[in-house]
Write a protein that holds these residues in place. Sequence first.
Motif, PDB file in Angstrom:
ATOM      1  N   THR A  95       0.832  -1.207   0.000  1.00  0.00           N
ATOM      2  CA  THR A  95       0.000   0.000   0.000  1.00  0.00           C
ATOM      3  C   THR A  95       0.861   1.249   0.000  1.00  0.00           C
ATOM      4  N   LEU A  96       1.907   1.277   0.829  1.00  0.00           N
ATOM      5  CA  LEU A  96       2.784   2.436   0.870  1.00  0.00           C
ATOM      6  C   LEU A  96       3.509   2.636  -0.457  1.00  0.00           C
ATOM      7  N   LYS A  97       3.924   1.539  -1.076  1.00  0.00           N
ATOM      8  CA  LYS A  97       4.587   1.642  -2.384  1.00  0.00           C
ATOM      9  C   LYS A  97       3.624   2.201  -3.420  1.00  0.00           C
ATOM     10  N   ARG A  98       2.377   1.709  -3.400  1.00  0.00           N
ATOM     11  CA  ARG A  98       1.375   2.204  -4.345  1.00  0.00           C
ATOM     12  C   ARG A  98       1.129   3.696  -4.138  1.00  0.00           C
ATOM     13  N   LEU A  99       1.014   4.129  -2.880  1.00  0.00           N
ATOM     14  CA  LEU A  99       0.789   5.541  -2.594  1.00  0.00           C
ATOM     15  C   LEU A  99       1.974   6.405  -3.032  1.00  0.00           C
ATOM     16  N   GLU A 100       3.193   5.913  -2.822  1.00  0.00           N
ATOM     17  CA  GLU A 100       4.364   6.658  -3.280  1.00  0.00           C
ATOM     18  C   GLU A 100       4.373   6.776  -4.802  1.00  0.00           C
ATOM     19  N   ASP A 101       4.006   5.681  -5.501  1.00  0.00           N
ATOM     20  CA  ASP A 101       3.944   5.716  -6.955  1.00  0.00           C
ATOM     21  C   ASP A 101       2.891   6.719  -7.430  1.00  0.00           C
ATOM     22  N   GLU A 102       1.711   6.720  -6.785  1.00  0.00           N
ATOM     23  CA  GLU A 102       0.658   7.664  -7.157  1.00  0.00           C
ATOM     24  C   GLU A 102       1.100   9.100  -6.886  1.00  0.00           C
ATOM     25  N   HIS A 103       1.796   9.310  -5.783  1.00  0.00           N
ATOM     26  CA  HIS A 103       2.293  10.647  -5.456  1.00  0.00           C
ATOM     27  C   HIS A 103       3.273  11.128  -6.520  1.00  0.00           C
ATOM     28  N   ARG A 104       4.190  10.249  -6.927  1.00  0.00           N
ATOM     29  CA  ARG A 104       5.160  10.604  -7.959  1.00  0.00           C
ATOM     30  C   ARG A 104       4.461  10.901  -9.277  1.00  0.00           C
ATOM     31  N   GLU A 105       3.459  10.069  -9.659  1.00  0.00           N
ATOM     32  CA  GLU A 105       2.709  10.303 -10.896  1.00  0.00           C
ATOM     33  C   GLU A 105       1.963  11.630 -10.845  1.00  0.00           C
ATOM     34  N   PHE A 106       1.387  11.956  -9.698  1.00  0.00           N
ATOM     35  CA  PHE A 106       0.658  13.207  -9.557  1.00  0.00           C
ATOM     36  C   PHE A 106       1.600  14.404  -9.679  1.00  0.00           C
ATOM     37  N   ASP A 108       4.382  14.465 -11.363  1.00  0.00           N
ATOM     38  CA  ASP A 108       4.731  14.536 -12.777  1.00  0.00           C
ATOM     39  C   ASP A 108       3.604  15.178 -13.580  1.00  0.00           C
ATOM     40  N   PHE A 109       2.359  14.806 -13.271  1.00  0.00           N
ATOM     41  CA  PHE A 109       1.195  15.376 -13.947  1.00  0.00           C
ATOM     42  C   PHE A 109       1.136  16.891 -13.720  1.00  0.00           C
ATOM     43  N   LEU A 110       1.337  17.312 -12.467  1.00  0.00           N
ATOM     44  CA  LEU A 110       1.320  18.747 -12.179  1.00  0.00           C
ATOM     45  C   LEU A 110       2.446  19.471 -12.920  1.00  0.00           C
ATOM     46  N   GLU A 115       4.031  23.129 -17.336  1.00  0.00           N
ATOM     47  CA  GLU A 115       4.745  23.344 -18.597  1.00  0.00           C
ATOM     48  C   GLU A 115       3.780  23.778 -19.697  1.00  0.00           C
ATOM     49  N   ALA A 116       2.619  23.124 -19.765  1.00  0.00           N
ATOM     50  CA  ALA A 116       1.636  23.479 -20.787  1.00  0.00           C
ATOM     51  C   ALA A 116       1.116  24.899 -20.569  1.00  0.00           C
ATOM     52  N   LYS A 117       0.871  25.265 -19.317  1.00  0.00           N
ATOM     53  CA  LYS A 117       0.398  26.612 -19.015  1.00  0.00           C
ATOM     54  C   LYS A 117       1.460  27.637 -19.379  1.00  0.00           C
ATOM     55  N   ASP A 118       2.719  27.353 -19.020  1.00  0.00           N
ATOM     56  CA  ASP A 118       3.809  28.270 -19.358  1.00  0.00           C
ATOM     57  C   ASP A 118       3.939  28.443 -20.862  1.00  0.00           C
ATOM     58  N   LYS A 119       3.820  27.342 -21.600  1.00  0.00           N
ATOM     59  CA  LYS A 119       3.929  27.409 -23.056  1.00  0.00           C
ATOM     60  C   LYS A 119       2.782  28.226 -23.638  1.00  0.00           C
ATOM     61  N   ALA A 120       1.560  27.998 -23.130  1.00  0.00           N
ATOM     62  CA  ALA A 120       0.408  28.760 -23.628  1.00  0.00           C
ATOM     63  C   ALA A 120       0.581  30.250 -23.337  1.00  0.00           C
ATOM     64  N   GLU A 121       1.047  30.602 -22.158  1.00  0.00           N
ATOM     65  CA  GLU A 121       1.264  32.013 -21.822  1.00  0.00           C
ATOM     66  C   GLU A 121       2.367  32.616 -22.692  1.00  0.00           C
ATOM     67  N   PHE A 122       3.422  31.849 -22.935  1.00  0.00           N
ATOM     68  CA  PHE A 122       4.509  32.346 -23.767  1.00  0.00           C
ATOM     69  C   PHE A 122       4.031  32.541 -25.202  1.00  0.00           C
ATOM     70  N   ASP A 123       3.273  31.573 -25.710  1.00  0.00           N
ATOM     71  CA  ASP A 123       2.735  31.694 -27.071  1.00  0.00           C
ATOM     72  C   ASP A 123       1.822  32.910 -27.185  1.00  0.00           C
ATOM     73  N   GLN A 124       0.996  33.145 -26.160  1.00  0.00           N
ATOM     74  CA  GLN A 124       0.115  34.309 -26.156  1.00  0.00           C
ATOM     75  C   GLN A 124       0.944  35.599 -26.170  1.00  0.00           C
ATOM     76  N   PHE A 125       1.996  35.634 -25.370  1.00  0.00           N
ATOM     77  CA  PHE A 125       2.878  36.796 -25.338  1.00  0.00           C
ATOM     78  C   PHE A 125       3.498  37.040 -26.712  1.00  0.00           C
ATOM     79  N   MET A 126       3.990  35.974 -27.335  1.00  0.00           N
ATOM     80  CA  MET A 126       4.633  36.122 -28.635  1.00  0.00           C
ATOM     81  C   MET A 126       3.634  36.585 -29.682  1.00  0.00           C
TER      82      MET A 126
END
Length: 135
Positions: A95-106, A108-110, A115-126
């Motif tokens: 269970t602890l291993k699964r929770l650590e894996d989910e935490h790492r995946e989350f 990475d997702f964030l 990165e996507a938000k930064d790219k969208a803001e940069f593209d808007q600026f350009m």
Amino acid sequence: MHSASQDWSGRYQLPQHRGNGPIGRARDWLDERGKPAWLAAMILGFVAFWPIGLAILGYMIWSKRMVGCSTRGHSRRYNAASTGNVAFDAYREETLKRLEDEHREFRDFLGKLREAKDKAEFDQFMNQRGDKSED
């Protein structure tokens, strides 16, 4: 001397790591009092003679007596002693291993969302910058 004690099931348990000699007794005495006692011993060791304090600090780190003092930037692995029930210990570890894996995946997702938000803001600026240069 130390005697064996009974646990909740009535079985006798021998004391864990009872040391022989003055160093072992000192370690056991400090263990019974917890981290504040270890930290006080380390500070007193530095005050008395700095190599003693350094030796105590090294021992505290080597023996993992400093675990839990800081988890920032480190794995949050929970290192509990065995309960004596092999099935429960295996379940807990899984269970602890699964929770650590989910935490790492989350995390990475964030990171990808940022990165996507930064790219969208940069593209808007350009795009806005390109519109101004055409005026």
